[in-house]
Design a protein around this motif. Sequence first.
Motif, PDB file in Angstrom:
ATOM      1  N   MET A 160       0.848  -1.178   0.000  1.00  0.00           N
ATOM      2  CA  MET A 160       0.000   0.000   0.000  1.00  0.00           C
ATOM      3  C   MET A 160       0.895   1.244   0.000  1.00  0.00           C
ATOM      4  N   SER A 161       0.350   2.353  -0.427  1.00  0.00           N
ATOM      5  CA  SER A 161       1.155   3.562  -0.652  1.00  0.00           C
ATOM      6  C   SER A 161       1.867   4.033   0.606  1.00  0.00           C
ATOM      7  N   GLN A 162       1.251   3.874   1.765  1.00  0.00           N
ATOM      8  CA  GLN A 162       1.859   4.366   3.000  1.00  0.00           C
ATOM      9  C   GLN A 162       3.060   3.529   3.432  1.00  0.00           C
ATOM     10  N   ASP A 163       3.253   2.376   2.812  1.00  0.00           N
ATOM     11  CA  ASP A 163       4.342   1.483   3.202  1.00  0.00           C
ATOM     12  C   ASP A 163       5.569   1.615   2.313  1.00  0.00           C
ATOM     13  N   MET A 164       5.559   2.550   1.386  1.00  0.00           N
ATOM     14  CA  MET A 164       6.704   2.742   0.505  1.00  0.00           C
ATOM     15  C   MET A 164       7.639   3.771   1.132  1.00  0.00           C
ATOM     16  N   LEU A 165       8.622   3.276   1.883  1.00  0.00           N
ATOM     17  CA  LEU A 165       9.482   4.114   2.710  1.00  0.00           C
ATOM     18  C   LEU A 165      10.862   4.301   2.082  1.00  0.00           C
ATOM     19  N   THR A 166      11.619   5.236   2.664  1.00  0.00           N
ATOM     20  CA  THR A 166      12.991   5.448   2.216  1.00  0.00           C
ATOM     21  C   THR A 166      13.921   4.408   2.842  1.00  0.00           C
ATOM     22  N   VAL A 167      15.100   4.290   2.266  1.00  0.00           N
ATOM     23  CA  VAL A 167      16.127   3.399   2.819  1.00  0.00           C
ATOM     24  C   VAL A 167      16.425   3.769   4.269  1.00  0.00           C
ATOM     25  N   GLU A 168      16.551   5.050   4.539  1.00  0.00           N
ATOM     26  CA  GLU A 168      16.873   5.522   5.891  1.00  0.00           C
ATOM     27  C   GLU A 168      15.779   5.124   6.889  1.00  0.00           C
ATOM     28  N   GLN A 169      14.530   5.239   6.488  1.00  0.00           N
ATOM     29  CA  GLN A 169      13.427   4.863   7.371  1.00  0.00           C
ATOM     30  C   GLN A 169      13.440   3.367   7.668  1.00  0.00           C
ATOM     31  N   ILE A 170      13.758   2.564   6.669  1.00  0.00           N
ATOM     32  CA  ILE A 170      13.829   1.110   6.877  1.00  0.00           C
ATOM     33  C   ILE A 170      14.935   0.772   7.875  1.00  0.00           C
ATOM     34  N   VAL A 171      16.080   1.414   7.742  1.00  0.00           N
ATOM     35  CA  VAL A 171      17.189   1.166   8.668  1.00  0.00           C
ATOM     36  C   VAL A 171      16.772   1.502  10.100  1.00  0.00           C
ATOM     37  N   LYS A 172      16.160   2.639  10.289  1.00  0.00           N
ATOM     38  CA  LYS A 172      15.769   3.074  11.635  1.00  0.00           C
ATOM     39  C   LYS A 172      14.739   2.126  12.254  1.00  0.00           C
ATOM     40  N   LYS A 173      13.757   1.719  11.475  1.00  0.00           N
ATOM     41  CA  LYS A 173      12.723   0.832  12.007  1.00  0.00           C
ATOM     42  C   LYS A 173      13.284  -0.554  12.315  1.00  0.00           C
ATOM     43  N   THR A 174      14.228  -1.017  11.512  1.00  0.00           N
ATOM     44  CA  THR A 174      14.820  -2.338  11.734  1.00  0.00           C
ATOM     45  C   THR A 174      15.668  -2.353  12.997  1.00  0.00           C
ATOM     46  N   THR A 175      16.515  -1.351  13.166  1.00  0.00           N
ATOM     47  CA  THR A 175      17.372  -1.311  14.354  1.00  0.00           C
ATOM     48  C   THR A 175      16.546  -1.082  15.616  1.00  0.00           C
ATOM     49  N   ALA A 176      15.462  -0.321  15.498  1.00  0.00           N
ATOM     50  CA  ALA A 176      14.596  -0.111  16.664  1.00  0.00           C
ATOM     51  C   ALA A 176      13.941  -1.425  17.088  1.00  0.00           C
ATOM     52  N   ARG A 177      13.478  -2.216  16.143  1.00  0.00           N
ATOM     53  CA  ARG A 177      12.858  -3.501  16.468  1.00  0.00           C
ATOM     54  C   ARG A 177      13.889  -4.448  17.076  1.00  0.00           C
ATOM     55  N   TRP A 178      15.120  -4.396  16.563  1.00  0.00           N
ATOM     56  CA  TRP A 178      16.177  -5.265  17.087  1.00  0.00           C
ATOM     57  C   TRP A 178      16.587  -4.844  18.492  1.00  0.00           C
ATOM     58  N   GLY A 179      16.447  -3.531  18.764  1.00  0.00           N
ATOM     59  CA  GLY A 179      16.838  -3.011  20.075  1.00  0.00           C
ATOM     60  C   GLY A 179      18.324  -2.772  20.203  1.00  0.00           C
ATOM     61  N   LYS A 180      18.945  -2.389  19.077  1.00  0.00           N
ATOM     62  CA  LYS A 180      20.396  -2.206  19.081  1.00  0.00           C
ATOM     63  C   LYS A 180      20.754  -1.102  18.108  1.00  0.00           C
ATOM     64  N   ASP A 181      21.607  -0.175  18.546  1.00  0.00           N
ATOM     65  CA  ASP A 181      22.045   0.914  17.670  1.00  0.00           C
ATOM     66  C   ASP A 181      23.182   0.459  16.773  1.00  0.00           C
ATOM     67  N   LEU A 182      23.280   1.102  15.611  1.00  0.00           N
ATOM     68  CA  LEU A 182      24.363   0.826  14.676  1.00  0.00           C
ATOM     69  C   LEU A 182      25.110   2.101  14.346  1.00  0.00           C
ATOM     70  N   ASP A 183      26.383   1.953  14.082  1.00  0.00           N
ATOM     71  CA  ASP A 183      27.191   3.044  13.559  1.00  0.00           C
ATOM     72  C   ASP A 183      26.972   3.085  12.051  1.00  0.00           C
ATOM     73  N   ARG A 199      -4.611  -8.860  -1.805  1.00  0.00           N
ATOM     74  CA  ARG A 199      -4.439  -7.656  -0.988  1.00  0.00           C
ATOM     75  C   ARG A 199      -3.313  -7.886  -0.001  1.00  0.00           C
ATOM     76  N   PRO A 200      -2.435  -6.869   0.208  1.00  0.00           N
ATOM     77  CA  PRO A 200      -1.384  -7.019   1.217  1.00  0.00           C
ATOM     78  C   PRO A 200      -1.976  -7.289   2.588  1.00  0.00           C
ATOM     79  N   LYS A 201      -1.296  -8.110   3.364  1.00  0.00           N
ATOM     80  CA  LYS A 201      -1.760  -8.459   4.704  1.00  0.00           C
ATOM     81  C   LYS A 201      -0.942  -7.776   5.791  1.00  0.00           C
ATOM     82  N   LEU A 202       0.323  -7.488   5.513  1.00  0.00           N
ATOM     83  CA  LEU A 202       1.215  -6.926   6.524  1.00  0.00           C
ATOM     84  C   LEU A 202       1.588  -5.491   6.176  1.00  0.00           C
ATOM     85  N   SER A 203       1.484  -4.592   7.134  1.00  0.00           N
ATOM     86  CA  SER A 203       2.042  -3.258   6.957  1.00  0.00           C
ATOM     87  C   SER A 203       3.560  -3.378   6.943  1.00  0.00           C
ATOM     88  N   ILE A 204       4.256  -2.348   6.510  1.00  0.00           N
ATOM     89  CA  ILE A 204       5.715  -2.401   6.504  1.00  0.00           C
ATOM     90  C   ILE A 204       6.247  -2.534   7.927  1.00  0.00           C
TER      91      ILE A 204
END
Length: 357
Positions: free
Chosen positions: A263-286, A315-320
Amino acid sequence: MPNPSFWKGKKVLLTGHSGFKGTWLTMWLHDLGAHVAGYSLAPASAPNMFHLTEAANSCTNYVGDINDFSRLLAVMTQTQPDIIVHMAAQPLVRTSYLFPTETFQTNILGTVHVFEAARQTKSVRVIINVTSDKCYENTDTGPMFYKESDRIGGHDPYSASKGCSELITESYRQSFFHDHGPYDQRLASARAGNVIGGGDWAEDRLLPDIVRALLHSEPLTIRNPHSVRPWQHVLEPLSGYLLLAEKCWADRAYCRGWNFGPMSQDMLTVEQIVKKTTARWGKDLDIHEDYRARPRESAVLRLDSSDAILRLGWRPKLSIHSAIEWTVDWYKSYEAGMNMRAYTLKQIERFHELEGV
C-alpha cells in the motif's frame, strides 16, 4: 489467499527454488499439499535459507543451470509439472553492472529456455514468469506509481533484462501460449517490489546488510538513504503468484502482467527502513553513507497494485511495520539457535490467518 484444495496434489516446478524467495515458496507449496520439484543452482551464500530450513525435504531437488536447456528439458519431461513458477534469475542491480553478459544471459535467454521447455511438455497448464518492479522505464520524472500499462524499459542491465523478459513473455503469449496452441497452456507475469523477510543472506541488499551488521556489531554503510522502494514481506508477492496461477488455470483472461506491491503508506525510504529495523532489534548501529561514485539507480520506485486488488482479489496483509517485525524476529530466532524450519512454517501459518491491511 491461496486455496489449499486447489494446490493439493498439483505438480509444481519452481525454478530458482533454492534462493530466498524460492525457499519460502517451496515450503509454502509443500505445506499446501503440492508436489514440488525445484530446479536451481546451489545456494550462493553461507548461511542460506534453503539449508537452514531443510527445504530439500519439501521438494524433489534438481541442481542445474537455467541456461542448460537440455538439462532443464530433461527435468521438465521427468517431472511433468502442471504449473511452472519461473523465479531463477540474477537478481541484483549492482551485480548486473559487474556481470552484464551473465545477467542478460540468465534473465533473458533463461526465460526463453523455460518457455521452450514448457512448449514441449504437454502436462504444463500454467506458467508464471516472475520479473520485477524494475521492468518499467524509470526516469525518476515519470508517473508517481507505475501501472501495468506503463512503458517497459530499464537503464541498468538488470532492469533492462527484466524489461526484456516481459517483452519475451508477451511475445510467447501471442505466438505460442494462446487459444489455438497445440496444448491449453497459459502464461502470465508477476512484477513485485523489494521483498524483505527472514532468510535473505544476499550481498549488497539492504536488510541482509543491516542484519549482518547487527549480528556482528559492525558499522553499516548505506547508499541512497533517501531512495524510496515498494518494500513488502516476501509472503505478500508469493501469495500473489499463487493466486494468479489459480486464476489463470480457471480463465485465460488473467494471462497478462500484474503488479504486486505494498500500500502507498508502506513505501518508505532506505533511511526509514534502517531506523525501524534497528529499533525492532533493540540495538544501535554506527551508520555511514557511501559517497563514492556508483552506478545509477532510480531514486523513487512505486507500484500501483490496484488491478491485483480489484480483479484478482489479492491484498497485502502486513504493513511495513509488521513486515519488519516479522523479519527481525526471524533473524533473532536464528541467532538464538531455534529450529528455523519450524519457525518459518509458523510464520506461513500466521500469514494464512491474517486479514488484509
